[in-house]
Design an enzyme around this catalytic site. Structure first.
Site, PDB file in Angstrom:
ATOM      1  N   GLU A 118     -57.716  14.235   4.626  1.00 42.55           N
ATOM      2  CA  GLU A 118     -56.366  13.683   4.585  1.00 42.55           C
ATOM      3  C   GLU A 118     -55.383  14.553   3.809  1.00 42.55           C
ATOM      4  OE1 GLU A 118     -55.680  10.113   2.107  1.00 42.55           O
ATOM      5  OE2 GLU A 118     -57.845  10.102   1.818  1.00 42.55           O
ATOM      6  N   ARG A 142     -55.844  19.009  -5.973  1.00 44.05           N
ATOM      7  CA  ARG A 142     -55.420  17.675  -6.370  1.00 44.05           C
ATOM      8  C   ARG A 142     -55.431  17.631  -7.889  1.00 44.05           C
ATOM      9  NH1 ARG A 142     -57.215  12.532  -7.752  1.00 44.05           N
ATOM     10  NH2 ARG A 142     -56.073  10.808  -6.759  1.00 44.05           N
TER      11      ARG A 142
END
Length: 456
Positions: A224, A293
Protein backbone atom coordinates in the site's frame (compact mmCIF):
# COMPACT_ATOMS: atom_id res chain seq x y z
CA UNK A 1 18.78 4.15 -15.98
CA UNK A 2 19.64 3.73 -19.67
CA UNK A 3 21.96 6.15 -21.44
CA UNK A 4 22.25 7.21 -25.05
CA UNK A 5 18.63 6.91 -26.10
CA UNK A 6 18.10 7.36 -29.82
CA UNK A 7 14.35 7.85 -29.67
CA UNK A 8 12.09 8.09 -26.65
CA UNK A 9 8.46 8.89 -27.39
CA UNK A 10 5.59 8.82 -24.94
CA UNK A 11 2.92 6.88 -26.79
CA UNK A 12 -0.11 7.14 -24.57
CA UNK A 13 1.89 7.03 -21.38
CA UNK A 14 4.05 4.13 -22.65
CA UNK A 15 7.68 5.11 -23.06
CA UNK A 16 8.86 3.82 -26.43
CA UNK A 17 12.62 3.96 -26.23
CA UNK A 18 15.45 2.86 -28.47
CA UNK A 19 18.31 1.78 -26.28
CA UNK A 20 22.05 1.96 -26.77
CA UNK A 21 24.21 -1.10 -26.34
CA UNK A 22 25.98 0.23 -23.27
CA UNK A 23 23.84 0.13 -20.16
CA UNK A 24 24.55 0.82 -16.55
CA UNK A 25 23.33 -1.48 -13.81
CA UNK A 26 20.30 -0.15 -11.91
CA UNK A 27 21.01 1.69 -8.65
CA UNK A 28 20.35 0.00 -5.36
CA UNK A 29 16.73 0.55 -4.43
CA UNK A 30 15.27 0.67 -0.96
CA UNK A 31 11.74 0.14 -2.37
CA UNK A 32 10.21 -0.55 -5.76
CA UNK A 33 9.58 2.40 -8.01
CA UNK A 34 9.10 3.51 -11.60
CA UNK A 35 11.56 5.54 -13.62
CA UNK A 36 10.98 9.23 -13.99
CA UNK A 37 10.48 11.25 -17.11
CA UNK A 38 9.75 14.79 -18.14
CA UNK A 39 6.62 16.82 -17.67
CA UNK A 40 5.70 20.42 -18.36
CA UNK A 41 6.66 22.86 -15.68
CA UNK A 42 3.75 24.09 -13.58
CA UNK A 43 3.39 26.91 -11.09
CA UNK A 44 5.44 26.28 -7.97
CA UNK A 45 5.09 27.35 -4.41
CA UNK A 46 7.58 30.20 -4.18
CA UNK A 47 9.02 28.58 -1.09
CA UNK A 48 9.91 25.40 -3.00
CA UNK A 49 11.25 26.80 -6.28
CA UNK A 50 14.26 24.76 -7.39
CA UNK A 51 17.21 25.42 -9.68
CA UNK A 52 16.67 24.90 -13.43
CA UNK A 53 19.17 22.06 -13.67
CA UNK A 54 17.12 20.01 -11.28
CA UNK A 55 13.97 20.29 -13.36
CA UNK A 56 14.98 17.69 -15.94
CA UNK A 57 13.67 14.81 -13.86
CA UNK A 58 9.88 14.43 -13.64
CA UNK A 59 7.77 11.53 -12.47
CA UNK A 60 5.57 10.01 -15.17
CA UNK A 61 3.85 6.64 -15.20
CA UNK A 62 2.92 4.39 -18.09
CA UNK A 63 3.56 0.89 -19.39
CA UNK A 64 7.34 1.19 -19.12
CA UNK A 65 10.00 3.65 -18.12
CA UNK A 66 12.30 6.19 -19.69
CA UNK A 67 13.41 9.79 -20.05
CA UNK A 68 11.76 12.18 -22.46
CA UNK A 69 14.20 13.46 -25.07
CA UNK A 70 13.64 15.32 -28.36
CA UNK A 71 12.27 13.05 -31.07
CA UNK A 72 14.44 12.74 -34.13
CA UNK A 73 12.71 14.37 -37.10
CA UNK A 74 14.37 12.04 -39.59
CA UNK A 75 15.12 8.75 -37.86
CA UNK A 76 17.03 6.03 -39.63
CA UNK A 77 14.85 3.34 -41.25
CA UNK A 78 16.04 0.73 -38.75
CA UNK A 79 15.11 3.01 -35.87
CA UNK A 80 11.61 3.60 -37.29
CA UNK A 81 11.12 -0.11 -37.76
CA UNK A 82 12.21 -0.91 -34.22
CA UNK A 83 9.98 1.84 -32.85
CA UNK A 84 7.01 0.41 -34.74
CA UNK A 85 7.84 -3.06 -33.46
CA UNK A 86 7.89 -1.80 -29.90
CA UNK A 87 4.51 -0.10 -30.38
CA UNK A 88 3.09 -3.35 -31.67
CA UNK A 89 4.55 -5.21 -28.68
CA UNK A 90 2.97 -2.78 -26.22
CA UNK A 91 -0.37 -3.06 -28.03
CA UNK A 92 -0.21 -6.86 -28.02
CA UNK A 93 0.74 -7.11 -24.35
CA UNK A 94 -1.73 -4.62 -22.93
CA UNK A 95 -3.87 -6.12 -20.17
CA UNK A 96 -7.45 -6.83 -21.21
CA UNK A 97 -10.20 -4.45 -20.16
CA UNK A 98 -11.62 -3.55 -17.70
CA UNK A 99 -8.77 -1.68 -16.00
CA UNK A 100 -9.32 -1.24 -12.28
CA UNK A 101 -7.16 -0.29 -9.32
CA UNK A 102 -8.47 -0.96 -5.83
CA UNK A 103 -7.46 0.17 -2.35
CA UNK A 104 -9.33 -1.72 0.38
CA UNK A 105 -8.80 0.28 3.55
CA UNK A 106 -10.02 -0.13 7.08
CA UNK A 107 -12.93 2.28 6.61
CA UNK A 108 -13.36 2.89 2.86
CA UNK A 109 -12.79 0.99 -0.35
CA UNK A 110 -11.42 3.21 -3.11
CA UNK A 111 -11.80 2.08 -6.72
CA UNK A 112 -10.42 3.76 -9.85
CA UNK A 113 -11.70 2.74 -13.26
CA UNK A 114 -10.21 3.65 -16.63
CA UNK A 115 -12.98 4.14 -19.18
CA UNK A 116 -11.60 3.81 -22.73
CA UNK A 117 -12.97 6.43 -25.12
CA UNK A 118 -11.18 5.25 -28.26
CA UNK A 119 -12.92 1.90 -28.72
CA UNK A 120 -13.00 0.99 -32.40
CA UNK A 121 -15.99 -0.51 -34.19
CA UNK A 122 -14.12 -3.81 -34.40
CA UNK A 123 -13.42 -3.79 -30.67
CA UNK A 124 -17.03 -2.94 -29.92
CA UNK A 125 -18.21 -5.92 -31.95
CA UNK A 126 -15.76 -8.23 -30.18
CA UNK A 127 -16.51 -6.85 -26.74
CA UNK A 128 -18.12 -9.47 -24.57
CA UNK A 129 -21.52 -8.71 -23.11
CA UNK A 130 -20.25 -8.88 -19.52
CA UNK A 131 -17.65 -6.16 -20.12
CA UNK A 132 -20.21 -3.97 -21.88
CA UNK A 133 -22.61 -4.49 -18.96
CA UNK A 134 -20.01 -3.50 -16.36
CA UNK A 135 -19.00 -0.35 -18.24
CA UNK A 136 -22.61 0.67 -18.71
CA UNK A 137 -23.39 0.07 -15.04
CA UNK A 138 -20.45 2.14 -13.82
CA UNK A 139 -20.90 5.01 -16.26
CA UNK A 140 -24.68 5.33 -16.11
CA UNK A 141 -24.71 5.79 -12.34
CA UNK A 142 -23.12 8.13 -9.83
CA UNK A 143 -24.43 6.14 -6.86
CA UNK A 144 -24.32 2.39 -6.37
CA UNK A 145 -26.72 1.01 -3.85
CA UNK A 146 -27.13 3.10 -0.73
CA UNK A 147 -23.45 3.77 0.00
CA UNK A 148 -21.39 3.58 -3.21
CA UNK A 149 -20.45 6.95 -4.71
CA UNK A 150 -18.68 7.98 -7.91
CA UNK A 151 -16.92 11.27 -7.23
CA UNK A 152 -17.76 12.91 -10.54
CA UNK A 153 -15.98 16.14 -9.61
CA UNK A 154 -12.68 14.24 -9.44
CA UNK A 155 -12.93 12.62 -12.89
CA UNK A 156 -9.75 12.99 -14.95
CA UNK A 157 -10.54 13.47 -18.63
CA UNK A 158 -8.66 12.76 -21.84
CA UNK A 159 -5.86 10.71 -20.33
CA UNK A 160 -3.66 8.40 -22.35
CA UNK A 161 -2.58 5.31 -20.47
CA UNK A 162 -0.69 2.50 -22.14
CA UNK A 163 -1.63 3.79 -25.58
CA UNK A 164 -5.36 4.04 -24.85
CA UNK A 165 -7.27 7.29 -24.48
CA UNK A 166 -10.01 7.64 -21.92
CA UNK A 167 -11.25 9.01 -18.62
CA UNK A 168 -10.32 7.99 -15.10
CA UNK A 169 -13.20 7.60 -12.62
CA UNK A 170 -13.09 7.53 -8.83
CA UNK A 171 -15.51 5.41 -6.80
CA UNK A 172 -15.75 4.76 -3.05
CA UNK A 173 -17.89 2.74 -0.67
CA UNK A 174 -17.60 1.62 2.97
CA UNK A 175 -15.39 -1.39 3.60
CA UNK A 176 -18.21 -2.97 5.60
CA UNK A 177 -20.06 -3.34 2.27
CA UNK A 178 -17.26 -5.34 0.67
CA UNK A 179 -19.32 -8.57 0.88
CA UNK A 180 -22.03 -6.92 -1.25
CA UNK A 181 -19.39 -5.85 -3.78
CA UNK A 182 -18.14 -9.44 -3.96
CA UNK A 183 -21.66 -10.72 -4.61
CA UNK A 184 -22.10 -8.11 -7.35
CA UNK A 185 -18.87 -9.32 -8.97
CA UNK A 186 -20.25 -12.84 -8.96
CA UNK A 187 -23.62 -11.77 -10.39
CA UNK A 188 -21.94 -9.85 -13.23
CA UNK A 189 -19.61 -12.79 -14.01
CA UNK A 190 -16.50 -10.73 -13.46
CA UNK A 191 -14.29 -13.82 -13.69
CA UNK A 192 -15.26 -14.35 -17.34
CA UNK A 193 -13.37 -11.19 -18.33
CA UNK A 194 -9.99 -12.89 -17.86
CA UNK A 195 -8.65 -9.90 -15.99
CA UNK A 196 -6.53 -9.59 -12.88
CA UNK A 197 -7.61 -7.19 -10.16
CA UNK A 198 -4.69 -5.24 -8.71
CA UNK A 199 -5.51 -4.34 -5.13
CA UNK A 200 -3.73 -2.78 -2.19
CA UNK A 201 -4.53 -2.03 1.44
CA UNK A 202 -5.09 -4.46 4.29
CA UNK A 203 -8.39 -5.59 2.78
CA UNK A 204 -6.55 -7.04 -0.21
CA UNK A 205 -5.36 -9.74 2.17
CA UNK A 206 -8.51 -9.98 4.24
CA UNK A 207 -10.91 -10.42 1.31
CA UNK A 208 -8.68 -12.37 -1.07
CA UNK A 209 -10.14 -15.79 -0.13
CA UNK A 210 -13.70 -14.59 -0.82
CA UNK A 211 -12.75 -12.96 -4.12
CA UNK A 212 -11.03 -16.17 -5.20
CA UNK A 213 -13.66 -18.67 -4.08
CA UNK A 214 -16.90 -16.71 -4.64
CA UNK A 215 -16.02 -14.59 -7.69
CA UNK A 216 -13.26 -16.84 -9.07
CA UNK A 217 -11.17 -13.70 -9.48
CA UNK A 218 -7.40 -13.59 -9.36
CA UNK A 219 -6.17 -10.87 -7.01
CA UNK A 220 -2.73 -9.32 -7.25
CA UNK A 221 -1.83 -7.89 -3.84
CA UNK A 222 0.37 -4.81 -3.80
CA UNK A 223 2.18 -2.91 -1.06
CA UNK A 224 0.00 0.00 0.00
CA UNK A 225 2.83 2.46 0.62
CA UNK A 226 4.43 1.77 -2.77
CA UNK A 227 1.05 2.35 -4.41
CA UNK A 228 0.45 5.49 -2.37
CA UNK A 229 3.69 7.14 -3.49
CA UNK A 230 3.44 6.07 -7.13
CA UNK A 231 -0.19 7.19 -7.35
CA UNK A 232 0.51 10.54 -5.69
CA UNK A 233 3.41 11.44 -7.94
CA UNK A 234 1.61 10.26 -11.09
CA UNK A 235 -1.55 12.29 -10.46
CA UNK A 236 0.51 15.37 -9.63
CA UNK A 237 2.53 14.90 -12.83
CA UNK A 238 -0.53 14.86 -15.10
CA UNK A 239 -2.44 17.57 -13.23
CA UNK A 240 -6.14 17.94 -12.62
CA UNK A 241 -7.74 18.54 -16.03
CA UNK A 242 -5.37 21.35 -16.89
CA UNK A 243 -5.00 22.67 -13.35
CA UNK A 244 -2.54 21.84 -10.59
CA UNK A 245 -3.34 18.89 -8.33
CA UNK A 246 -1.51 20.27 -5.31
CA UNK A 247 -2.51 23.31 -3.25
CA UNK A 248 -1.88 25.09 0.04
CA UNK A 249 -3.52 27.72 2.19
CA UNK A 250 -1.98 31.18 2.04
CA UNK A 251 -2.03 33.14 5.32
CA UNK A 252 -3.42 30.17 7.31
CA UNK A 253 -2.97 32.05 10.61
CA UNK A 254 -5.23 34.89 9.43
CA UNK A 255 -8.84 33.68 8.94
CA UNK A 256 -9.79 36.80 6.99
CA UNK A 257 -6.89 36.51 4.52
CA UNK A 258 -6.65 32.72 4.35
CA UNK A 259 -7.21 31.44 0.82
CA UNK A 260 -6.51 28.35 -1.26
CA UNK A 261 -3.59 28.57 -3.71
CA UNK A 262 -2.48 25.96 -6.25
CA UNK A 263 1.11 24.86 -6.69
CA UNK A 264 3.05 21.98 -8.22
CA UNK A 265 5.34 19.38 -6.71
CA UNK A 266 8.10 20.17 -9.19
CA UNK A 267 11.38 18.71 -7.91
CA UNK A 268 9.40 17.25 -5.03
CA UNK A 269 12.05 15.36 -3.12
CA UNK A 270 12.53 15.10 -0.27
CA UNK A 271 9.02 15.35 1.08
CA UNK A 272 7.11 14.13 4.10
CA UNK A 273 3.95 12.30 3.02
CA UNK A 274 1.31 12.10 5.75
CA UNK A 275 -1.42 9.61 4.88
CA UNK A 276 -4.49 10.09 7.10
CA UNK A 277 -6.90 7.22 6.75
CA UNK A 278 -8.36 5.14 9.55
CA UNK A 279 -4.95 5.53 11.16
CA UNK A 280 -1.95 7.59 10.09
CA UNK A 281 1.31 6.66 8.36
CA UNK A 282 4.10 9.20 7.90
CA UNK A 283 6.64 8.58 5.14
CA UNK A 284 9.90 10.33 4.40
CA UNK A 285 10.24 10.19 0.60
CA UNK A 286 13.76 10.92 -0.66
CA UNK A 287 13.26 9.92 -4.29
CA UNK A 288 10.75 8.07 -6.42
CA UNK A 289 12.19 4.72 -5.35
CA UNK A 290 13.62 5.50 -1.92
CA UNK A 291 11.42 6.10 1.09
CA UNK A 292 10.90 4.94 4.63
CA UNK A 293 7.99 4.87 7.02
CA UNK A 294 9.12 7.20 9.78
CA UNK A 295 6.26 6.62 12.18
CA UNK A 296 2.50 6.72 12.49
CA UNK A 297 -0.32 7.02 14.97
CA UNK A 298 -3.47 5.04 15.67
CA UNK A 299 -5.35 8.32 16.16
CA UNK A 300 -6.67 9.04 12.67
CA UNK A 301 -9.87 9.40 10.71
CA UNK A 302 -11.31 6.21 12.16
CA UNK A 303 -10.74 7.59 15.65
CA UNK A 304 -12.52 10.82 14.78
CA UNK A 305 -15.60 9.08 13.39
CA UNK A 306 -15.68 6.43 16.11
CA UNK A 307 -15.54 8.97 18.94
CA UNK A 308 -18.11 11.20 17.25
CA UNK A 309 -20.48 8.24 16.94
CA UNK A 310 -20.06 7.55 20.67
CA UNK A 311 -20.29 11.17 21.83
CA UNK A 312 -22.92 12.57 19.48
CA UNK A 313 -24.84 9.54 18.14
CA UNK A 314 -24.04 10.53 14.57
CA UNK A 315 -23.72 7.73 12.04
CA UNK A 316 -21.73 9.09 9.08
CA UNK A 317 -18.52 11.01 8.44
CA UNK A 318 -20.47 13.75 6.70
CA UNK A 319 -22.79 14.15 9.69
CA UNK A 320 -19.84 14.31 12.09
CA UNK A 321 -18.16 17.05 10.04
CA UNK A 322 -21.37 19.05 9.81
CA UNK A 323 -21.74 18.97 13.58
CA UNK A 324 -18.08 19.91 14.08
CA UNK A 325 -18.47 22.92 11.80
CA UNK A 326 -21.09 24.35 14.18
CA UNK A 327 -19.30 23.57 17.44
CA UNK A 328 -16.88 25.41 19.74
CA UNK A 329 -13.96 23.30 20.97
CA UNK A 330 -12.81 25.81 23.61
CA UNK A 331 -15.80 24.87 25.73
CA UNK A 332 -14.48 21.32 25.85
CA UNK A 333 -10.70 21.76 25.87
CA UNK A 334 -8.66 23.30 28.67
CA UNK A 335 -6.50 26.09 27.23
CA UNK A 336 -3.23 27.61 28.43
CA UNK A 337 -5.12 30.72 29.57
CA UNK A 338 -7.44 28.56 31.66
CA UNK A 339 -4.36 27.56 33.66
CA UNK A 340 -2.14 30.66 33.54
CA UNK A 341 -4.76 33.33 33.08
CA UNK A 342 -3.02 34.33 29.86
CA UNK A 343 0.08 33.41 27.84
CA UNK A 344 2.94 31.27 29.14
CA UNK A 345 5.56 33.75 27.98
CA UNK A 346 8.69 31.92 29.05
CA UNK A 347 8.14 29.12 26.54
CA UNK A 348 6.17 31.09 23.98
CA UNK A 349 2.86 29.36 24.57
CA UNK A 350 -0.09 31.61 23.68
CA UNK A 351 -3.14 31.62 25.90
CA UNK A 352 -5.35 30.16 23.16
CA UNK A 353 -3.19 27.01 22.78
CA UNK A 354 -4.76 23.76 23.96
CA UNK A 355 -3.18 22.60 27.21
CA UNK A 356 -5.46 19.57 27.69
CA UNK A 357 -7.82 18.17 25.09
CA UNK A 358 -11.25 17.57 26.68
CA UNK A 359 -9.75 18.89 29.92
CA UNK A 360 -12.82 20.97 30.79
CA UNK A 361 -14.96 17.84 30.81
CA UNK A 362 -13.67 16.98 34.27
CA UNK A 363 -16.10 19.61 35.56
CA UNK A 364 -19.73 18.55 35.84
CA UNK A 365 -20.82 22.15 35.34
CA UNK A 366 -18.89 22.45 32.10
CA UNK A 367 -20.06 19.07 30.88
CA UNK A 368 -23.63 20.28 31.20
CA UNK A 369 -22.81 23.45 29.26
CA UNK A 370 -21.56 21.77 26.07
CA UNK A 371 -23.59 20.33 23.22
CA UNK A 372 -22.94 17.60 20.65
CA UNK A 373 -21.56 20.08 18.14
CA UNK A 374 -18.94 21.24 20.66
CA UNK A 375 -17.92 17.64 21.31
CA UNK A 376 -17.59 16.91 17.59
CA UNK A 377 -15.47 20.04 17.08
CA UNK A 378 -13.22 19.19 20.02
CA UNK A 379 -12.75 15.68 18.67
CA UNK A 380 -11.72 17.03 15.28
CA UNK A 381 -9.31 19.53 16.84
CA UNK A 382 -7.79 16.84 19.09
CA UNK A 383 -7.12 14.43 16.22
CA UNK A 384 -5.85 17.15 13.90
CA UNK A 385 -3.55 18.75 16.48
CA UNK A 386 -2.01 15.39 17.27
CA UNK A 387 -1.33 14.62 13.61
CA UNK A 388 0.09 18.10 12.98
CA UNK A 389 2.39 17.87 16.00
CA UNK A 390 3.78 14.48 14.99
CA UNK A 391 4.23 15.60 11.36
CA UNK A 392 6.15 18.69 12.46
CA UNK A 393 8.51 16.68 14.66
CA UNK A 394 9.12 14.17 11.85
CA UNK A 395 9.86 16.98 9.38
CA UNK A 396 12.40 18.48 11.78
CA UNK A 397 14.06 15.13 12.48
CA UNK A 398 14.30 14.27 8.78
CA UNK A 399 15.33 17.82 7.81
CA UNK A 400 12.42 18.07 5.36
CA UNK A 401 10.51 21.33 4.84
CA UNK A 402 7.76 20.05 2.54
CA UNK A 403 4.84 18.22 4.17
CA UNK A 404 2.08 16.74 1.98
CA UNK A 405 -1.15 15.57 3.62
CA UNK A 406 -3.33 12.99 1.84
CA UNK A 407 -6.00 10.47 2.83
CA UNK A 408 -9.77 10.26 3.03
CA UNK A 409 -9.91 11.95 6.43
CA UNK A 410 -9.38 15.16 4.42
CA UNK A 411 -12.31 14.53 2.06
CA UNK A 412 -14.74 17.48 2.33
CA UNK A 413 -12.80 18.37 5.48
CA UNK A 414 -11.59 21.91 4.86
CA UNK A 415 -11.73 22.62 8.58
CA UNK A 416 -9.11 19.95 9.35
CA UNK A 417 -6.90 21.06 6.45
CA UNK A 418 -6.88 24.65 7.65
CA UNK A 419 -6.11 23.51 11.19
CA UNK A 420 -3.15 21.47 9.90
CA UNK A 421 -1.90 24.35 7.75
CA UNK A 422 -2.26 26.76 10.68
CA UNK A 423 -0.44 24.48 13.13
CA UNK A 424 2.52 23.83 10.81
CA UNK A 425 2.89 27.48 9.88
CA UNK A 426 2.56 28.81 13.43
CA UNK A 427 4.72 26.35 15.36
CA UNK A 428 7.46 26.28 12.71
CA UNK A 429 7.46 30.10 12.52
CA UNK A 430 6.67 29.94 8.83
CA UNK A 431 9.33 27.34 7.93
CA UNK A 432 6.87 24.53 7.16
CA UNK A 433 4.00 24.71 4.71
CA UNK A 434 1.26 22.10 4.66
CA UNK A 435 0.40 20.94 1.14
CA UNK A 436 -2.76 19.09 0.10
CA UNK A 437 -3.99 17.16 -2.95
CA UNK A 438 -7.33 17.32 -4.74
CA UNK A 439 -7.72 13.53 -5.02
CA UNK A 440 -7.05 13.07 -1.28
CA UNK A 441 -7.63 9.37 -0.60
CA UNK A 442 -7.47 7.78 -4.06
CA UNK A 443 -3.72 7.62 -4.61
CA UNK A 444 -3.30 4.04 -3.40
CA UNK A 445 -5.94 2.86 -5.89
CA UNK A 446 -4.27 4.86 -8.67
CA UNK A 447 -0.95 3.22 -7.81
CA UNK A 448 -2.62 -0.20 -8.08
CA UNK A 449 -3.98 0.69 -11.52
CA UNK A 450 -0.53 1.80 -12.66
CA UNK A 451 0.89 -1.52 -11.51
CA UNK A 452 -1.70 -3.30 -13.68
CA UNK A 453 -0.67 -1.48 -16.86
CA UNK A 454 3.01 -1.57 -15.96
CA UNK A 455 2.96 -5.33 -15.49
CA UNK A 456 2.79 -6.03 -19.22
Amino acid sequence: MMNGAVVNVYHGGCALQEESDDKQPPPQQQHRGKKAAGRPKKQQCHQHRQSPENEAERYRAGCSDGHRTPVSKDPAPSTSWRLQQRRETVKKNRPPFPWFGMDIGGTLVKLVYFEPKDITAEEEQEEVENLRSIRKYLMSNVAYGSTGIRDVHLELKDLTICGRKGNLHFIRFPTQNMPAFIQMGKAKHFSSLHTTLCATGGGAYKFEPDLRTIVNLQLRKLDELDCLIHGTMYIDSIGFNGCAECYYFEHPTDPERCQKKTCALDNPYPLLLVNIGSGVSILAVYSKDNYKRVTGTSLGGGTFLGLCCLLTSCSTFEEALEMASRGESTKVDKLVRDIYGGDYDRFGLPGWAVASSFGNMMSKEKREAVNKEDLARATLVTITNNIGSIARMCALNENINRVVFVGNFLRINTLAMKLLAYALDYWSKGQLKGLFMEHEGYFGAVGALLELVNSV
